[in-house]
Enzyme design. Structure first.
Site, short mmCIF file in Angstrom:
data_model
loop_
_atom_site.label_atom_id
_atom_site.label_comp_id
_atom_site.label_asym_id
_atom_site.label_seq_id
_atom_site.Cartn_x
_atom_site.Cartn_y
_atom_site.Cartn_z
N SER A 160 58.47 49.77 33.25
CA SER A 160 58.41 48.73 34.28
C SER A 160 59.04 49.21 35.57
CB SER A 160 59.18 47.50 33.77
OG SER A 160 59.44 46.61 34.83
N TYR A 176 66.84 43.21 29.62
CA TYR A 176 65.44 43.62 29.42
C TYR A 176 65.16 44.91 30.17
CZ TYR A 176 60.62 44.10 30.88
OH TYR A 176 59.39 44.63 31.19
N LYS A 230 64.42 49.06 29.05
CA LYS A 230 63.34 49.96 29.48
C LYS A 230 63.94 51.29 29.97
CE LYS A 230 59.64 47.39 28.81
NZ LYS A 230 58.72 47.71 27.71
N1 UFG Z 1 58.20 33.01 41.56
C1 UFG Z 1 58.20 31.74 42.13
N2 UFG Z 1 58.01 30.67 41.29
C2 UFG Z 1 57.80 30.80 39.96
C3 UFG Z 1 57.79 32.10 39.40
C4 UFG Z 1 58.01 33.18 40.22
O1 UFG Z 1 58.40 31.59 43.34
O2 UFG Z 1 57.63 29.79 39.28
C5 UFG Z 1 58.41 34.16 42.45
C6 UFG Z 1 59.62 35.00 42.05
O3 UFG Z 1 60.79 34.46 42.62
C7 UFG Z 1 59.24 36.37 42.61
C8 UFG Z 1 57.71 36.38 42.49
O4 UFG Z 1 57.31 35.03 42.33
O5 UFG Z 1 59.57 36.42 43.98
C9 UFG Z 1 57.23 37.15 41.28
O6 UFG Z 1 57.92 36.69 40.14
P1 UFG Z 1 57.49 37.09 38.66
O7 UFG Z 1 58.46 36.44 37.75
O8 UFG Z 1 56.05 36.85 38.46
O9 UFG Z 1 57.67 38.66 38.67
P2 UFG Z 1 59.00 39.53 38.91
O10 UFG Z 1 58.67 40.46 40.02
O11 UFG Z 1 60.22 38.72 39.03
O12 UFG Z 1 59.10 40.22 37.48
C10 UFG Z 1 58.38 41.35 37.23
C11 UFG Z 1 58.09 41.52 35.74
C12 UFG Z 1 59.33 41.87 34.98
C13 UFG Z 1 60.14 42.92 35.68
C14 UFG Z 1 60.42 42.50 37.07
C15 UFG Z 1 61.24 43.45 37.87
O13 UFG Z 1 57.54 40.35 35.21
O14 UFG Z 1 58.92 42.39 33.72
O15 UFG Z 1 59.16 42.37 37.73
O16 UFG Z 1 60.51 44.60 38.13
F1 UFG Z 1 61.32 43.14 35.04
#
Ligand code: UFG
Length: 341
Positions: free
Chosen positions: A124, A149, A153
């Protein structure tokens, strides 16, 4: 090749099974169905037109993993199986370290015993940690992450590197995914999170289908163009094809351990993705901007040059494709996969 896909009933694993069959490989799945349903396998068989052998057990079981390698002829392994919810990992760190490391240990042990030397690992972008410069490049080697998590990785990458270098002939590709979204264009397989989705795209999709009231946008005051956080969303079909490219390139890799970023190389904000989803659905959807989510970074995306130059892979599907395919999946399967069909 005959490829063992661990976690082959999961979101990325299932799409990769289809891409493997499409590319002419044979597939064997191992999955304990702790976060997926057997219905996935039936759909994979009907979409691919081939029988997909499945072994249903938890990979952390060393004896069962060894027994699997004794009965199946395996040429390569793609290892997806594991726990993957960032927030849950903070509450249950021991479960995350145990599951995500023990499964790798069991696989490595079985591979050594049965002389299987090819491995593609599901890593990741989180391994770059918060201090890495954006866009992320593979050479950045102070791997770190802010969650158990993510650290599982990082540890997996370290274990796989050490064991591979000490095992003659073994080769591993460490694939660092950015933000996989989208679904197979048939609408038959897609992402089916249990409970309240943690990730943005499945949450938006559930708002669109009426399962959630509105999207909460976490943070509107980031130093980005529209104030919402930016990520590198890539279509799960592009990601699946990236696994096939990495698998087929393993034997030609100049180094026996190699990391590859799989992303598009472009950042998209939360609001941009949300607007694209509204276009796919054809109507406005409810949302509100709330406070930032703890641990979130403002913006990151991939430098995907290495995957392009060495694997000949590039993400080709657009944000609109990702939204259209997610919407097809979600509208045809509003409650996700049925328990049986
Ligand atoms: N977000 C919202 N509302 C929501 C969900 C997410 O505004 O209900 C925002 C988050 O704050 C973030 C963006 O959407 O700014 C993306 O969020 P995600 O949870 O979809 O993805 P992340 O980038 O946080 O997470 C991903 C992977 C993880 C990994 C992480 C860090 O899902 O496995 O990137 O690399 F660990």
């Amino acid at each position: 090749m005959r490829v063992l896909v661990s976690g082959g009933a999961g979101y990325i694993g299932s799409h990769t099974v289809l891409a493997l069959v499409e590319a002419g490989h044979d597939v064997v799945v191992v999955d304990d169905f702790s976060n997926s349903k057997p219905t996935v396998i039936a759909r994979l068989e009907s979409l691919s037109g081939v029988h997909v052998p499945v072994h249903a057990f938890d990979l952390t079981d060393v004896d069962k993993t060894n027994a699997l390698f004794a009965v199946e002829e395996i040429d390569a392994v793609i290892h997806f199986a594991g726990l993957k919810a960032v927030g849950e990992s903070v509450r249950r760190p021991l479960d995350y370290y145990r599951t995500n490391l023990d499964s790798t240990f069991a696989l490595l042990e079985a591979m050594r015993r049965h002389d299987v030397t090819r491995l593609v690992f599901s890593s990741s972008a989180t391994v770059y940690g918060e201090r890495a410069p954006v866009p992320y490049i593979e050479e950045f080697d102070q791997l770190a992450s802010s969650s158990p998590y993510g650290r599982s990785k990082v540890m997996n990458e370290q274990v796989l590197t050490d064991v591979t270098l000490a095992t003659p002939g073994q080769r591993v590709a460490l694939l660092r995914y950015f933000n996989p979204v989208g679904a197979h264009p048939s609408g038959r397989i897609g992402e089916d999170p249990q409970g309240i989705p943690n990730n943005l795209m499945p949450f938006i999709a559930q708002v669109a289908v009426g399962r959630r009231e509105r999207l909460q946008v976490f943070g509107g005051d980031y130093p980005t163009a529209d104030g919402t956080a930016e990520r590198d969303y890539l279509h799960v079909m592009d990601l699946a094809e990236g696994h096939v490219a990495a698998l087929e390139h393993l034997d030609a890799m100049p180094e026996r351990v190699r990391a590859f970023n799989l992303g598009t190389g472009t950042g998209t904000s939360v609001l941009q993705l949300f607007r694209a989803f509204e276009r796919a659905v054809g109507r406005e959807l409810p949302y509100e901007i709330v406070g930032r989510r703890a641990g979130d970074l403002p913006a990151f995306w991939a430098d995907a040059t290495r995957a392009h130059e060495e694997l000949g892979w590039r993400a080709t599907r657009t944000i609109d494709d990702m939204c259209a395919d997610t919407w097809r999946w979600q509208s045809q399967n509003p409650e996700g996969y049925p328990d049986g069909e």
